[in-house]
Write a protein that holds these residues in place. Sequence first.
Motif, PDB file in Angstrom:
ATOM      1  N   ILE A 155       0.959  -1.066   0.288  1.00  0.00           N
ATOM      2  CA  ILE A 155       0.232  -0.344  -0.629  1.00  0.00           C
ATOM      3  C   ILE A 155       1.426   1.341   0.222  1.00  0.00           C
ATOM      4  O   ILE A 155       0.736   2.109  -0.705  1.00  0.00           O
ATOM      5  N   THR A 159       1.076   3.875  -3.182  1.00  0.00           N
ATOM      6  CA  THR A 159       0.295   5.509  -2.217  1.00  0.00           C
ATOM      7  C   THR A 159       1.793   7.012  -3.002  1.00  0.00           C
ATOM      8  O   THR A 159       1.109   7.544  -3.127  1.00  0.00           O
ATOM      9  N   THR A 211      -5.310  -6.640   4.257  1.00  0.00           N
ATOM     10  CA  THR A 211      -4.678  -5.164   4.386  1.00  0.00           C
ATOM     11  C   THR A 211      -4.587  -5.802   2.590  1.00  0.00           C
ATOM     12  O   THR A 211      -3.989  -4.629   1.983  1.00  0.00           O
ATOM     13  N   ALA A 215      -4.465  -3.390  -0.441  1.00  0.00           N
ATOM     14  CA  ALA A 215      -3.433  -3.214  -0.863  1.00  0.00           C
ATOM     15  C   ALA A 215      -3.542  -3.365  -2.374  1.00  0.00           C
ATOM     16  O   ALA A 215      -3.367  -3.175  -3.849  1.00  0.00           O
ATOM     17  N   VAL A 218      -5.777  -0.590  -4.085  1.00  0.00           N
ATOM     18  CA  VAL A 218      -4.738   0.617  -4.392  1.00  0.00           C
ATOM     19  C   VAL A 218      -3.844   0.172  -6.027  1.00  0.00           C
ATOM     20  O   VAL A 218      -3.889   1.389  -6.519  1.00  0.00           O
TER      21      VAL A 218
END
Length: 330
Positions: A155, A159, A211, A215, A218
């Motif tokens: 993640i 980002t 999670t 992950a 995104v």
Amino acid sequence: MYPATPSGMPALSRFGIPLGLAGLGGGWSAARSSLGSPMWPEEILYGAASSLWLVLTAVYVFRGLRRRGAFRADLRHELAGPFASFIPLVGILLSSHYSQYLPPWGAWLCTAFIAALAIVAAQLLAHWVTGGVSMQSIHPGYLLPVVPGFFVASIGFSTVHAHSAAMAAFGIGAFFWLVIGTVVTVRLMTGGELPPAAKIGLSAYLAAPATANIAWMVSHPGPVGGVQLGLTGVLLIMALMQVMLLPEYRRLPFTQMFWVFTFPVAATSNYAIRWLATTDIPDREIYAWTVLGLATAFTLLIAARTALTAISPKSAAGKQVRSPLSSVGP
């Protein structure tokens, strides 16, 4: 056998507080993107997580400087060792959030914390595979550094727009989800009951798919595909398992270790909000706000019980402090 007094457990478990707050901040961040929520709740949560993380890290480092080899001893501890990953894990979450305000410093910090997580995870793995732990001592917290940890790293890479690195980190998390997850599950099914301090780690079974889903989503924006649907199915069955575990959790006395519950709950709400935004379910915004409200209320309840215990430790020690989960369920 577990030692009666885990050396680093109290210090390392405190990092569950900023981890839970940062995780909930991520949920509010998803709500801002999907539901148009205000920015101030996530900024307050990330700010509080940052302050606590800095203070706890400084205290932990100072303690280590006073006692040579303290971190190594904590890292090698059969019960507390995996929780050492909380320190860089919180750093990844915070730097990922603040990278939008501090480019390129945020991206560099995020990468540095991911590298720190990788070093901690590699040290733990090297210790585990060289006979450093017994099968009886393994608990679900062993998943945290190498499964949710690397999914969070994925993640973080997404980002800062490092897609290839994000997929590499996702692959590491998926590999150890299969390998370590199998070992942990075999131990739980055949090795007898866990001690109370380790039962809270059962929430790692929820943290892993939560999670993983975030992950993958995104790193693969757009229509929901087969991989995402498969991961969502795993999350649903793991969430149902947590509901079935509520009677076990309700029997546990309240300690600061209960903060470990808050991150899986926050991560699940984060993904639920993102997933609902991709569907055509009627009143999906109501469902999303409900999920976020429940996660926020749960974290606030844990915070209130922690404060109450800190204010009146003598009364808490004199009688068993019931779990906040005791009011949940039948």
